[in-house]
Enzyme design. Structure first.
Site, PDB file in Angstrom:
ATOM      1  N   VAL A 165       0.845  -1.193   0.000  1.00  0.00           N
ATOM      2  CA  VAL A 165       0.000   0.000   0.000  1.00  0.00           C
ATOM      3  C   VAL A 165       0.888   1.254   0.000  1.00  0.00           C
ATOM      4  O   VAL A 165       0.660   2.205  -0.751  1.00  0.00           O
ATOM      5  CB  VAL A 165      -0.919  -0.013   1.246  1.00  0.00           C
ATOM      6  N   LYS A 175       2.460  11.653  -1.179  1.00  0.00           N
ATOM      7  CA  LYS A 175       3.482  12.700  -0.980  1.00  0.00           C
ATOM      8  C   LYS A 175       3.920  13.304  -2.308  1.00  0.00           C
ATOM      9  O   LYS A 175       4.267  14.486  -2.381  1.00  0.00           O
ATOM     10  CB  LYS A 175       4.693  12.151  -0.220  1.00  0.00           C
ATOM     11  N   GLY A 238      -1.519 -16.024  -1.746  1.00  0.00           N
ATOM     12  CA  GLY A 238      -1.070 -17.119  -0.884  1.00  0.00           C
ATOM     13  C   GLY A 238      -2.033 -17.384   0.263  1.00  0.00           C
ATOM     14  O   GLY A 238      -2.565 -16.448   0.863  1.00  0.00           O
ATOM     15  N   GLY A 315      -9.256  12.138   9.533  1.00  0.00           N
ATOM     16  CA  GLY A 315      -7.920  11.666   9.925  1.00  0.00           C
ATOM     17  C   GLY A 315      -6.869  12.136   8.936  1.00  0.00           C
ATOM     18  O   GLY A 315      -7.153  12.926   8.026  1.00  0.00           O
ATOM     19  N   ALA A 402     -12.710   8.087   3.845  1.00  0.00           N
ATOM     20  CA  ALA A 402     -11.426   7.831   4.513  1.00  0.00           C
ATOM     21  C   ALA A 402     -11.726   7.541   5.979  1.00  0.00           C
ATOM     22  O   ALA A 402     -11.343   8.277   6.881  1.00  0.00           O
ATOM     23  CB  ALA A 402     -10.511   9.040   4.359  1.00  0.00           C
ATOM     24  N   ARG A 405      -8.837   1.841   8.195  1.00  0.00           N
ATOM     25  CA  ARG A 405      -8.380   0.637   7.492  1.00  0.00           C
ATOM     26  C   ARG A 405      -8.552  -0.577   8.406  1.00  0.00           C
ATOM     27  O   ARG A 405      -8.487  -0.466   9.622  1.00  0.00           O
ATOM     28  CB  ARG A 405      -6.916   0.797   7.070  1.00  0.00           C
ATOM     29  N   ASP A 445       0.712  -3.680   9.466  1.00  0.00           N
ATOM     30  CA  ASP A 445      -0.671  -3.280   9.770  1.00  0.00           C
ATOM     31  C   ASP A 445      -1.474  -4.429  10.364  1.00  0.00           C
ATOM     32  O   ASP A 445      -2.386  -4.205  11.168  1.00  0.00           O
ATOM     33  CB  ASP A 445      -1.377  -2.805   8.491  1.00  0.00           C
ATOM     34  N   ALA A 453       3.982   2.789   8.016  1.00  0.00           N
ATOM     35  CA  ALA A 453       5.019   2.041   7.314  1.00  0.00           C
ATOM     36  C   ALA A 453       6.287   1.894   8.153  1.00  0.00           C
ATOM     37  O   ALA A 453       6.927   0.835   8.143  1.00  0.00           O
ATOM     38  CB  ALA A 453       5.332   2.738   5.992  1.00  0.00           C
ATOM     39  N   HIS A 577      22.485  26.986  12.877  1.00  0.00           N
ATOM     40  CA  HIS A 577      21.675  28.210  12.753  1.00  0.00           C
ATOM     41  C   HIS A 577      21.809  28.751  11.337  1.00  0.00           C
ATOM     42  O   HIS A 577      22.897  28.733  10.796  1.00  0.00           O
ATOM     43  CB  HIS A 577      22.160  29.242  13.764  1.00  0.00           C
TER      44      HIS A 577
HETATM   45  P1  FAD Z   1       0.793  -3.362   3.118  1.00  0.00           P
HETATM   46  O1  FAD Z   1       1.540  -2.177   2.668  1.00  0.00           O
HETATM   47  O2  FAD Z   1      -0.678  -3.297   3.226  1.00  0.00           O
HETATM   48  O3  FAD Z   1       1.200  -4.553   2.167  1.00  0.00           O
HETATM   49  C1  FAD Z   1       0.623  -5.820   2.250  1.00  0.00           C
HETATM   50  C2  FAD Z   1       0.838  -6.520   0.935  1.00  0.00           C
HETATM   51  O4  FAD Z   1       0.448  -7.875   1.073  1.00  0.00           O
HETATM   52  C3  FAD Z   1       0.001  -5.946  -0.199  1.00  0.00           C
HETATM   53  O5  FAD Z   1       0.819  -5.617  -1.290  1.00  0.00           O
HETATM   54  C4  FAD Z   1      -0.989  -7.064  -0.551  1.00  0.00           C
HETATM   55  O6  FAD Z   1      -1.274  -7.139  -1.938  1.00  0.00           O
HETATM   56  C5  FAD Z   1      -0.230  -8.290  -0.096  1.00  0.00           C
HETATM   57  N1  FAD Z   1      -1.108  -9.411   0.279  1.00  0.00           N
HETATM   58  C6  FAD Z   1      -2.076  -9.399   1.223  1.00  0.00           C
HETATM   59  N2  FAD Z   1      -2.613 -10.624   1.343  1.00  0.00           N
HETATM   60  C7  FAD Z   1      -1.965 -11.425   0.462  1.00  0.00           C
HETATM   61  C8  FAD Z   1      -2.058 -12.793   0.135  1.00  0.00           C
HETATM   62  N3  FAD Z   1      -2.896 -13.592   0.780  1.00  0.00           N
HETATM   63  N4  FAD Z   1      -1.257 -13.276  -0.851  1.00  0.00           N
HETATM   64  C9  FAD Z   1      -0.379 -12.463  -1.488  1.00  0.00           C
HETATM   65  N5  FAD Z   1      -0.233 -11.157  -1.207  1.00  0.00           N
HETATM   66  C10 FAD Z   1      -1.007 -10.644  -0.219  1.00  0.00           C
HETATM   67  N6  FAD Z   1       2.136   5.263   6.531  1.00  0.00           N
HETATM   68  C11 FAD Z   1       3.193   6.019   6.896  1.00  0.00           C
HETATM   69  O7  FAD Z   1       3.998   5.583   7.696  1.00  0.00           O
HETATM   70  N7  FAD Z   1       3.376   7.265   6.358  1.00  0.00           N
HETATM   71  C12 FAD Z   1       2.516   7.793   5.465  1.00  0.00           C
HETATM   72  O8  FAD Z   1       2.710   8.919   5.011  1.00  0.00           O
HETATM   73  C13 FAD Z   1       1.402   7.018   5.067  1.00  0.00           C
HETATM   74  N8  FAD Z   1       0.527   7.495   4.161  1.00  0.00           N
HETATM   75  C14 FAD Z   1      -0.511   6.712   3.748  1.00  0.00           C
HETATM   76  C15 FAD Z   1      -1.389   7.226   2.803  1.00  0.00           C
HETATM   77  C16 FAD Z   1      -2.448   6.459   2.363  1.00  0.00           C
HETATM   78  C17 FAD Z   1      -3.370   7.013   1.322  1.00  0.00           C
HETATM   79  C18 FAD Z   1      -2.631   5.144   2.894  1.00  0.00           C
HETATM   80  C19 FAD Z   1      -3.766   4.298   2.424  1.00  0.00           C
HETATM   81  C20 FAD Z   1      -1.767   4.634   3.842  1.00  0.00           C
HETATM   82  C21 FAD Z   1      -0.700   5.418   4.285  1.00  0.00           C
HETATM   83  N9  FAD Z   1       0.201   4.950   5.243  1.00  0.00           N
HETATM   84  C22 FAD Z   1       1.246   5.726   5.634  1.00  0.00           C
HETATM   85  C23 FAD Z   1       0.050   3.611   5.857  1.00  0.00           C
HETATM   86  C24 FAD Z   1       1.018   2.622   5.219  1.00  0.00           C
HETATM   87  O9  FAD Z   1       0.773   2.568   3.836  1.00  0.00           O
HETATM   88  C25 FAD Z   1       0.848   1.246   5.840  1.00  0.00           C
HETATM   89  O10 FAD Z   1       1.003   1.358   7.237  1.00  0.00           O
HETATM   90  C26 FAD Z   1       1.884   0.274   5.315  1.00  0.00           C
HETATM   91  O11 FAD Z   1       1.796   0.128   3.928  1.00  0.00           O
HETATM   92  C27 FAD Z   1       1.703  -1.101   5.974  1.00  0.00           C
HETATM   93  O12 FAD Z   1       2.658  -1.966   5.499  1.00  0.00           O
HETATM   94  P2  FAD Z   1       2.460  -3.544   5.545  1.00  0.00           P
HETATM   95  O13 FAD Z   1       3.748  -4.125   5.033  1.00  0.00           O
HETATM   96  O14 FAD Z   1       1.967  -3.973   6.847  1.00  0.00           O
HETATM   97  O15 FAD Z   1       1.272  -3.876   4.538  1.00  0.00           O
END
Ligand code: FAD
Length: 604
Positions: A165, A175, A238, A315, A402, A405, A445, A453, A577
């Site tokens: 994501v 960004k 998966g 948010g 929004a 999640r 997440d 992230a 500074h």
């Molecule tokens: P994810 O990024 O959700 O990745 C999970 C991956 O697993 C996905 O690609 C999905 O396709 C894959 N997947 C899931 N299930 C399966 C399966 N069964 N088989 C195969 N693949 C699978 N966070 C910040 O820190 N700073 C920010 O500025 C920020 N801005 C954001 C803006 C927006 C619009 C959004 C929506 C989120 C933002 N976030 C931000 C949050 C951040 O994107 C998430 O916290 C982060 O991506 C989580 O990472 P993750 O690795 O847990 O999972």
């Protein structure tokens, strides 16, 4: 049976190990109480020497019978922390249902019901030391770290690119758009200095193209780094089919969040798995399907600039996207159920953002619920209920939902591996990121808030190190939050709201940017930098910044908290500074009463 069980129970003293020769060290936190069940390596107490703090882990597992220390005590090597009733391995816990269980003492306690793992008896197409399910920031960071440890690693990702994501439809594209919006706004401010530009001509297709280029650069880079590390990428969906196997339905995908299954399957065997499946948008049940109603992914597609836009949910994600659309020409309404926007940040920070952004909004509806949404030919009509609700339904050209999640824990067959998943879809883990099945980890997440992230990446590294046989723990004291709005709002650790709620005695110091040479030179002196200290120890335990580049600066306060700094440590560190970062040092000087960039402070 009872007689036998009692025989293998014994009382064990948990003592302070070798702490590098330090004597009479302060105990600044006690993490256990009588009756707690302590697992091996759980933190018992935190010690603080002159310049560092250290957690003391348990070297035996069991139930705390007697606690021998309290906060404020001093202790040396060999000092008794607690007495526990330790169980022999045979009686410590029922054997986990999954295959190849690790010692019971390492298994965490999970509140969610523990399912029975499925018995998988088929053959595998490939076998790995570590399989990472999900290629987001948590997943790819874990995979790369495990490969750097010399392990054979695969990532299973259903979509075309790595990055999840964050890179594809979250942090990075938002960004990229916010940067363009900020430049447009900045240029407008220059008019007051005699530098006037005509109104910008916006080619929305080119702007979208720029965003795509940014994403492509980063996701392409990740694919290259995976190859350089010999991490296999398996494109498919998966699902666990047992405690050591995942079945992958192979997919074809040209875009993120769009994939079709090819009909082919692969079975992958693993010694360790890391679940990094992330989260998805929460859909509100009463909202109809209509192209004029979008979630964050839809908003990032930038298909149109509406005249009138509603953001449901006040948010960070909603307000960031609102900033982009408003700078491009939309008028905004926002509706939020809670009593304020940007929940989590202290109100004094948010107030500055609100004042600077009032011009973007027609209507800020807090304490208000969205109760009806109807798609009509001339627009989307939305009905509200609550304190600031207009009586009539309001018409919008675009509605951004929004509203939060939800974790994907229930969508990957985790239960078939014996992994406990909560009702809401979260997977519970211990400080080593282990689930209740000790060779299966979870990160990002899917393990809980904050869904950010940078938290996912750190958890990924911890899980990878444990897969490699190290003893790593996620023991961050604080995780910062940033709204990349204009101005940015950043905060970390204890806020004034948390202190009030939890009865934590604090002192605070504020440095107003109206006294910052750099902020004035930039024509952006509306912000301030705030530090929050523990009233008893004087250590910095929180902080907040509102102003341009606040997000780039909050890391210094995070480090100060992790290092146990006090105002003197920060104030006597020479900051360059003239910078905005200097405001952190000056805020510390305010706490010490020695800030010469402000009028004389009252003597305390
Ligand atoms: P994810 O990024 O959700 O990745 C999970 C991956 O697993 C996905 O690609 C999905 O396709 C894959 N997947 C899931 N299930 C399966 C399966 N069964 N088989 C195969 N693949 C699978 N966070 C910040 O820190 N700073 C920010 O500025 C920020 N801005 C954001 C803006 C927006 C619009 C959004 C929506 C989120 C933002 N976030 C931000 C949050 C951040 O994107 C998430 O916290 C982060 O991506 C989580 O990472 P993750 O690795 O847990 O999972």
């Amino acid at each position: 049976f009872f007689a036998i069980e009692r025989l293998i129970m014994s009382l064990v003293e948990l003592k302070v190990p070798d702490i590098g020769g330090h004597e009479n060290v302060d105990i600044i936190a006690v993490e256990i109480k009588v009756g707690d069940t302590v697992a091996l390596e759980d933190t018992l107490i935190t010690l603080e020497t002159d310049k560092a703090t250290m957690d003391v882990p348990a070297d035996a597992a069991g139930v705390v019978k007697e606690l021998c220390v309290k906060v404020g005590d001093k202790i040396s090597e060999g000092g008794v922390i607690a007495v526990i009733e330790a169980a022999g391995a045979a009686a410590a816990a029922p054997a986990p249902a999954a295959e190849a269980p690790k010692p019971a003492a390492e298994a965490p306690k999970a509140a969610a019901p523990v399912p029975q793992a499925a018995n998988f008896s088929g053959s595998a197409d490939a076998e790995y030391d570590v399989v990472v399910l999900g290629g987001g920031p948590g997943g790819y960071s874990a995979a790369f770290a495990a490969a750097d440890e010399g392990l054979k690693v695969a990532i299973i990702e259903q979509y075309s690119t790595l990055g999840g994501v964050c890179l594809n439809v979250g942090c990075i594209p938002s960004k990229a758009l916010l940067h363009n919006a900020a430049v447009i706004d900045e240029v407008k401010h220059l008019a007051a200095n005699g530098i006037k530009y005509p109104a910008p001509e916006i080619d929305i297709d080119m702007l979208r193209g720029y965003k795509e280029k940014v994403i492509g650069k980063l996701t392409g880079g990740l694919a290259g780094m995976a190859k350089a590390r010999k991490v296999d990428l398996i494109k498919g969906f998966g699902e666990f089919v047992g405690a050591n196997h995942i079945e992958v339905k192979l997919t074809e995908s040209s875009e993120y969040e769009k994939a079709t299954q090819t009909g082919e399957k692969k079975t992958i065997a693993f010694k360790n798995a890391i679940i990094a499946v992330g989260s998805c948008v929460v859909n509100l049940p009463f909202i109809p399907q209509d192209p004029r109603i979008v979630d964050s992914t839809g908003a990032l597609e930038l298909r149109q600039v509406p005249e009138k836009m509603l953001i449901i949910g006040g948010g960070i994600i909603g307000l960031e996207m609102g900033t982009v659309y408003s700078t491009l020409g939309a008028r905004l309404d926002v509706v939020e159920m809670m009593d304020g926007l940007m929940q989590g940040a202290d109100r004094d920070l948010v107030k500055v953002w609100e004042k600077m952004n009032a011009h973007r909004f027609d209507n800020i509806m807090i304490n208000t619920k969205t109760v009806g949404v109807e798609a009509k030919e001339d627009g989307i009509y939305v009905t509200f209920e609550g304190a600031k609700a207009p009586k009539e339904p309001q018409r919008y050209d675009l509605v951004l939902v929004a509203a939060g999640r939800a974790p994907n824990g229930k969508l990957c067959g985790a239960e078939k591996a014996g992994v406990a998943v909560t009702e809401r879809g979260f997977i519970e883990v211990d400080k080593q990121q282990r689930t209740n099945v000790s060779h299966i980890y979870a990160i990002g997440d899917v393990v809980g808030q904050p869904m950010l992230a940078h938290k996912a990446v750190h958890e990924g590294h911890v899980a990878a190190e444990n897969c490699a046989g190290h003893k790593a723990f996620f023991d961050a004291r604080v995780i910062p939050g940033v709204a990349y709005t204009d101005p940015e709002v950043a905060w970390v650790g204890v806020t004034e709201e948390i202190a009030k709620r939890d009865g934590i005695k604090i002192t605070k110091s504020v440095f107003p940017w109206a006294a910052s040479g750099r902020a004035i030179a930039n024509g952006r002196d509306e912000g301030f930098t705030k530090l929050i200290f523990d009233a008893e120890t004087g250590h910095v335990i929180g902080g907040g910044i509102v102003g341009t580049h606040a997000g780039d600066m909050i890391g210094e306060i995070c480090l100060a908290i992790e290092m146990g700094c006090d105002a003197e440590d920060i104030g006597k560190t020479i900051h360059p500074h003239p910078t905005l970062g200097e405001s952190i040092g000056m805020s510390a000087e305010v706490a010490l009463g020695v800030c010469t960039d402000l009028p004389p402070q009252k003597k305390k």
